[in-house]
Design an enzyme around this catalytic site. Structure first.
Site, PDB file in Angstrom:
ATOM      1  N   GLY C  31       0.793  -1.228   0.000  1.00 40.48           N
ATOM      2  CA  GLY C  31       0.000   0.000   0.000  1.00 40.48           C
ATOM      3  C   GLY C  31       0.824   1.276   0.000  1.00 40.48           C
ATOM      4  O   GLY C  31       0.274   2.359  -0.171  1.00 40.48           O
ATOM      5  N   CYS C 240     -27.730  -9.727 -16.066  1.00 39.26           N
ATOM      6  CA  CYS C 240     -27.143  -9.320 -17.341  1.00 39.26           C
ATOM      7  C   CYS C 240     -28.104  -9.696 -18.465  1.00 39.26           C
ATOM      8  O   CYS C 240     -28.620 -10.815 -18.511  1.00 39.26           O
ATOM      9  CB  CYS C 240     -25.811 -10.036 -17.571  1.00 39.26           C
ATOM     10  SG  CYS C 240     -25.151  -9.851 -19.234  1.00 39.26           S
ATOM     11  N   CYS C 243     -26.240 -12.716 -20.537  1.00 38.10           N
ATOM     12  CA  CYS C 243     -25.925 -14.035 -19.979  1.00 38.10           C
ATOM     13  C   CYS C 243     -26.686 -14.351 -18.717  1.00 38.10           C
ATOM     14  O   CYS C 243     -26.579 -15.440 -18.177  1.00 38.10           O
ATOM     15  CB  CYS C 243     -24.427 -14.140 -19.704  1.00 38.10           C
ATOM     16  SG  CYS C 243     -23.913 -13.200 -18.255  1.00 38.10           S
ATOM     17  N   CYS C 265     -23.024  -7.361 -18.616  1.00 35.03           N
ATOM     18  CA  CYS C 265     -21.774  -7.582 -17.862  1.00 35.03           C
ATOM     19  C   CYS C 265     -20.676  -6.670 -18.360  1.00 35.03           C
ATOM     20  O   CYS C 265     -20.435  -6.561 -19.557  1.00 35.03           O
ATOM     21  CB  CYS C 265     -21.263  -9.010 -18.058  1.00 35.03           C
ATOM     22  SG  CYS C 265     -22.125 -10.252 -17.123  1.00 35.03           S
TER      23      CYS C 265
END
Lengths: 232, 274, 292
Positions: C31, C240, C243, C265
């Site tokens: 980080g 979605c 799909c 998506c």
């Protein structure tokens, strides 16, 4: 009775640096004592320095030499030598000063002006205000005035607020500078009674009073300050 | 006839002056090259005491305050502070992390220019809450509630909690700055001309607020001001500075009523009574 | 066959060494933003130069590279970077997440769970999470060094005060290994939980700002929040349209002038795979969204 205040060989002069350093002597070798339950009145003509003596005891004025010892068992403090913080502590619990003229913050209500010394020494705000209110009532300051700042009050009303402020705590040493000067007969009597009651409770009092009747009513001893005057 | 009242003490700290000083300045000196900033300033400050440092421009009072606050390097001398755990530490020996933490929690610093002491792009509530969030408060509702109560305390309408200080007047910004500093219950507050630049009536209100807060919270404070009236109103002790040196110090009423030094007499006599 | 004029993956070996040193530091201090000497790249700042430099430094001849932009393999950015590495490194490229060993991404984390064999390289515009409240670099460095992150919560507080909830929807700040607070790049906050305890190595490169940081595998990453306003993933409430997935991050696509829209998506590979497996699987008698 126990000695509360000891003033020994106190001298005071003002040096006016802005006037070329001219020295104005005021007092020389002031010496006296005050016991608990006793009221000592300082007498003498105007301008001789009586108020200066009170101010030196309170710490508002410096003194050039001498000793100003305040006994507050188990301690004794010499105001003339004590560091500021000790004097602040003494003012909170031991020494109360009623000046000749009320010098209050312009926007603070009379009730809060009177209650302040108690709050400063640790009492809860509400309890302090109650005590201040009862004192103001005793001194005939009407309720409608208590929430107002004293700036617009008459001289007598201001002085009564000042007195309430001086008496609100149970300070064992009281310094009073003309406490009844602007008061009518009825209020004078009330203040006299207040002073005498404090005396009975053991307070030591040093007062400046010009009114002979009041003086007779409260004084146990008179000290003629002229004897200590240093003015030429 | 009056009854003898028995007054219960609230146990407030004001009644109990601590045995140990809270802040000690030992011979603080600052030289800017060969120019003297301030010289050999020493004092002790106890809990509940307000010390006013007065002087005209160039007296060194602001330099002194900045050295106390760790914002300016010290040429000579030390600043000692009694931490919450009771240990008295030389501020120069604190790590930077410790010093910054101290200044965020136990100390407050009120700037003359409120825009420097606030985050102008953050709401009033965010400004007051920042110190709390910095010490780990993680509950939005509690932070907000605390911010609201502080806004009330400094007499800002708490309905304005979500407004930016840009929409506040000068006096309100200053009061917001005070709230921001007091929210973590600091024991010492440094103030640099807290009433500077404000209208007289606004100054008055701010001074009343400061007086009450100092008393209620038993704060120790160092207040730098050029205004003797501010000193008389807020402080019990005063230090008069000129040309970087301490001319006179002592009880405020004593120094102002019975000034001993020529400069102090000059300063006191220069104030026009209203 | 064009003459090979570039070093492997464009950058010279000394530069790659320098970047790898920075990467080692970054991995050692999760980080923490490591400054590095960002090079002139053949694409302008703002087009992923940081990510490209990190990828160039870690790429080897046997690696398989996938590049996505907002989840998609076939947008301009993704296509040109993939071609860039195909040309300068000659590595195999793919659009399938599970085949890739190095994935460079702009603004999304793939839906597919990543494995220990994979490296995810993020393109970062502004690496400094404190920048919006503190413009001074000297001050932000000090704040990170002393872990003074109170202002981050001030930002979240302001969001709740203004909008009633934390309004940050992307580039949502997170605390790494209980120490540094980082900006995970403009990924949607939906993706933040994937940063936590990820099996893959996650590397972040900011070319213009010249910073590199990293999250080593299986590192604790916690998104900042308040006790009474906990972190929430945001996802459009719809499956979605292509799909039928209900667990993937969706793009909103406007289909006509009257505001009709559909949700698709964002991860194009994920969507395609789902459609492929739905097509090849034996058809059960269950509600299955029709595919195009």
């Amino acid at each position: 009775m126990a000695q509360v205040l000891e003033v020994a060989n106190v001298s005071k002069s003002f040096t006016m640096h802005l006037r070329g350093g001219v020295v104005l002597p005021v007092m020389r070798d002031v010496s006296f004592g005050v016991a608990a339950g006793e009221c000592v009145v300082l007498a003498g003509p105007s301008g001789i320095g009586k108020s200066s003596i009170l101010k030196m005891i309170f710490g508002s004025y410096r003194c050039d030499h001498g000793l100003i010892r305040v006994h507050h068992a188990p301690h004794a403090t010499d105001i003339a030598q004590a560091p500021p913080r000790e004097i602040i502590a003494l003012r909170q619990r031991v020494i109360a000063y009623v000046s000749q003229f009320l010098r209050a913050i312009p926007r603070v209500a009379a009730l809060d002006v009177a209650a302040e010394p108690l709050i400063a020494s640790g009492t809860a705000r509400e309890a302090a205000r109650e005590r201040a209110a009862s004192l103001l009532a005793y001194l005939n300051v009407p309720e409608r005035l208590r929430g107002l700042p004293p700036a617009t009050f008459s001289g007598g009303e201001q002085q009564r607020v000042n007195i309430a402020r001086g008496f609100v705590g149970e300070h064992p040493l009281l310094l009073l500078d003309e406490p009844t000067a602007s008061l009518d007969a009825e209020n004078r009597a009330a203040v006299v009674q207040l002073i005498n009651e404090r005396k009975r409770r053991g307070a030591a009092i040093v007062a400046i009073v010009h009114d002979l009747d009041v003086r007779d009513a409260i004084a146990d001893r008179l000290i003629d300050v002229t004897a200590f005057s240093a003015a030429a | 006839m009056l009854d003898a009242h028995v007054i219960e003490s609230a146990g407030a700290d004001a009644a109990v002056l601590a045995d140990q000083p809270l802040l000690i300045s030992e011979g603080l000196t600052k030289w800017y090259g060969r120019q003297l900033g301030c010289r050999d300033v020493s004092f002790e400050l106890y809990a509940g005491e307000v010390l006013a440092i007065v002087g005209e421009s160039g007296s060194g009072k602001s330099t002194l305050l900045q050295m106390l606050a760790g914002q300016m390097a010290i040429t000579a001398g030390r600043v000692l502070y009694r931490m919450r755990d009771g240990a008295t530490r030389d501020l120069a020996t604190l790590t930077e992390a410790e010093r910054r933490f101290l200044f965020r929690t136990d100390w407050g610093y009120v700037q003359q220019d409120a825009t420097l002491g606030l985050r102008m792009g953050v709401s009033a509530g965010g400004n007051v809450g920042e110190r709390l969030m910095a010490v780990g408060w993680r509950h939005y509702g509690k932070i907000r509630h605390e911010a609201e109560s502080w806004l009330d305390r400094v007499e800002i309408d708490s309905a304005r909690i979500d407004e930016s200080p840009r929409s506040f007047s000068g006096g309100m910004r200053q009061r917001l700055q005070i709230a921001r500093n007091l929210v973590t219950a600091p024991r010492l507050v440094l103030m640099d001309e807290p009433t500077g630049g404000l209208d007289v009536s606004v100054q008055a209100r701010l001074l009343d607020l400061l007086r009450r807060l100092v008393q209620d919270l038993s704060l120790a404070a160092v207040v730098v001001t050029h205004d003797l009236a501010v000193a008389r109103l807020l402080s019990q002790r005063i230090m008069v500075m000129k040309g970087g040196r301490v001319i006179e110090q002592g009880l405020t009423d004593q120094v102002l009523d019975d000034p001993q030094e020529p400069y102090t007499q000059l300063l006191v006599s220069s104030v026009v009574p209203v | 066959m064009s003459e090979r004029t570039y070093n492997f993956a464009y950058l010279d070996e000394q530069t790659k060494r320098m970047i790898r040193r920075a990467l080692l530091k970054a991995v050692a201090i999760p980080g923490y933003q490591v400054p590095f000497a960002s090079r002139e790249m053949p694409m302008p700042y703002g087009w992923g130069t940081g990510g490209v430099q990190v990828t160039a430094a870690v790429l080897g001849p046997d690696d398989v590279l996938k590049v996505i932009d907002q989840g998609s393999d076939d947008t301009t950015n993704a296509v040109s970077i993939r071609k860039f590495f195909a040309k300068t490194a000659g590595v195999r490229t793919t659009t399938h997440t599970e085949e890739a060993t190095v994935i460079q991404t702009r603004h999304r984390i793939p839906e597919q769970t990543l494995t220990a064999d994979q490296i995810l390289v993020f393109q970062v515009p502004i690496p400094e999470p404190l920048r919006f409240l503190e413009p001074r670099e000297t001050e932000t460095r000090r704040m990170h060094a002393l872990a003074e992150y109170g202002v981050m919560h001030v930002k979240l507080y302001e969001d709740i005060a203004r909008h009633g909830h934390i309004a940050t929807t992307y580039a949502y700040p997170a605390s790494v290994a209980d120490r540094y607070v980082m900006d995970p790049s403009p990924i949607p906050k939906f993706d933040n939980p994937k940063l936590d305890d990820c099996a893959a190595l996650q590397l972040f490169g900011a070319g213009r700002e010249k910073r590199i940081y990293a999250i080593p595998p299986h590192t604790k990453v916690v998104s900042l929040d308040f006790e009474d306003h906990p972190f929430e993933r945001y996802r459009h409430d719809a499956p979605c349209a292509l799909c039928g997935a209900t667990d993937s991050f969706l793009d909103e696509v406007i289909t006509d002038d009257r505001g009709a829209r559909m949700f698709v998506c964002s991860d194009s590979d994920y969507c395609e795979r789902r459609r492929e497996s739905a097509a090849s699987a034996p058809k059960p008698v269950s509600a299955e969204a029709p595919h195009a």
